[in-house]
Design an enzyme around this catalytic site. Sequence first.
Site, PDB file in Angstrom:
ATOM      1  N   THR A   1      91.270  -0.109 -32.585  1.00  0.00           N
ATOM      2  CA  THR A   1      90.644  -0.164 -33.904  1.00  0.00           C
ATOM      3  C   THR A   1      89.478   0.815 -34.059  1.00  0.00           C
ATOM      4  O   THR A   1      88.706   0.696 -35.006  1.00  0.00           O
ATOM      5  CB  THR A   1      90.147  -1.592 -34.179  1.00  0.00           C
ATOM      6  OG1 THR A   1      89.233  -1.982 -33.133  1.00  0.00           O
ATOM      7  CG2 THR A   1      91.302  -2.575 -34.223  1.00  0.00           C
TER       8      THR A   1
ATOM      9  N   GLY B   1      87.452   3.589 -35.394  1.00  0.00           N
ATOM     10  CA  GLY B   1      87.526   4.394 -36.609  1.00  0.00           C
ATOM     11  C   GLY B   1      88.160   3.714 -37.801  1.00  0.00           C
ATOM     12  O   GLY B   1      88.399   4.368 -38.827  1.00  0.00           O
ATOM     13  N   THR B   2      88.419   2.410 -37.718  1.00  0.00           N
ATOM     14  CA  THR B   2      89.059   1.741 -38.852  1.00  0.00           C
ATOM     15  C   THR B   2      88.176   1.743 -40.094  1.00  0.00           C
ATOM     16  O   THR B   2      88.663   1.934 -41.210  1.00  0.00           O
ATOM     17  CB  THR B   2      89.430   0.291 -38.502  1.00  0.00           C
ATOM     18  OG1 THR B   2      88.291  -0.363 -37.941  1.00  0.00           O
ATOM     19  CG2 THR B   2      90.578   0.237 -37.515  1.00  0.00           C
ATOM     20  N   GLY B   3      86.862   1.534 -39.908  1.00  0.00           N
ATOM     21  CA  GLY B   3      85.964   1.538 -41.066  1.00  0.00           C
ATOM     22  C   GLY B   3      85.903   2.897 -41.736  1.00  0.00           C
ATOM     23  O   GLY B   3      85.913   2.994 -42.978  1.00  0.00           O
ATOM     24  N   CYS B   4      85.857   3.949 -40.927  1.00  0.00           N
ATOM     25  CA  CYS B   4      85.858   5.314 -41.473  1.00  0.00           C
ATOM     26  C   CYS B   4      87.151   5.586 -42.228  1.00  0.00           C
ATOM     27  O   CYS B   4      87.140   6.137 -43.335  1.00  0.00           O
ATOM     28  CB  CYS B   4      85.691   6.337 -40.350  1.00  0.00           C
ATOM     29  SG  CYS B   4      84.205   6.141 -39.349  1.00  0.00           S
TER      30      CYS B   4
ATOM     31  N   LYS C   1      84.628  -6.373 -45.282  1.00  0.00           N
ATOM     32  CA  LYS C   1      85.844  -6.253 -44.476  1.00  0.00           C
ATOM     33  C   LYS C   1      85.889  -7.387 -43.458  1.00  0.00           C
ATOM     34  O   LYS C   1      84.906  -7.654 -42.777  1.00  0.00           O
ATOM     35  CB  LYS C   1      85.867  -4.891 -43.771  1.00  0.00           C
ATOM     36  CG  LYS C   1      85.824  -3.713 -44.748  1.00  0.00           C
ATOM     37  CD  LYS C   1      85.641  -2.389 -44.048  1.00  0.00           C
ATOM     38  CE  LYS C   1      84.252  -2.248 -43.450  1.00  0.00           C
ATOM     39  NZ  LYS C   1      83.987  -0.881 -42.938  1.00  0.00           N
TER      40      LYS C   1
END
Length: 264
Positions: A205, A207-210, A171
């Site tokens: 941003t 929690g974007t990865g979750c 990412k």
Amino acid sequence: MALTIAGSDPGGGAGIQADLKVFQRFEVFGTAVLTALTAQNTTGVQAVHLIPADFVTRQLDAVLGDIGAAATKSGMLGGAAQVLAVAGALERHRVACYVCDPVFVAKDGTRLLAPEAERVLRERLLPLASLLTPNALEAQALSGVEIRTYEEACEAARRISALGPRAVLIKGGHLELEEGTALDVLFVGGEAEPLRGPRLPTPHTHGTGCTLSAAITAGLARGLALRQAVLTAKRYLTLALASAFVPGSGRGRGCPDTRVQPPL
């Protein structure tokens, strides 16, 4: 049906809470196994309490031995014992569709994976993963490649792929590899593909990865092919960031609004 294995965020922007919200939006029945409890809010992480590994195992055996899952993801695991518990259950229950989000550090700098657990994750979980979704900093740690360009991201993905995951999605949110563009790298079958999207000027941003890995998992649970699941999840995250939800008093600790409609 999808299973998330992760820590709890009582603020609701990341972790188990975010994953289950995303599953619901994709109309996928979600189950959850807790690996850690956190005390956190919009100002940061105040404390972390790891769930004992034997109880993580009991949760996994209860869910996978009875309900099962069309797709499974893991996020924050916390410690080496918890990583081993997850790896053992995935092997024991022959989980075939597994998305691994290697959560190392929170955005405020709090470590969410013990240093000694990184080796165990590398050796035991990566070979089980259908897809690994590291951010640029995690990809650098796993590959040993400093990522400043698209070509370096491709090389990092190639090296990580050699550790065992069937596909790697690096990412690009932490690094602007192309001006004004959210550029991710999908590496499958020895080939790298650039995935471009708009880079939104927002600090919210958390929690974007979750959210992204949960959306990919939900797409896979619905029967989408891997590439389509990734593209759908990326579009969903863009929509969620564009209408970020900003609770609390912390600066830049808003999160994607997971209530947006998935672009299925």
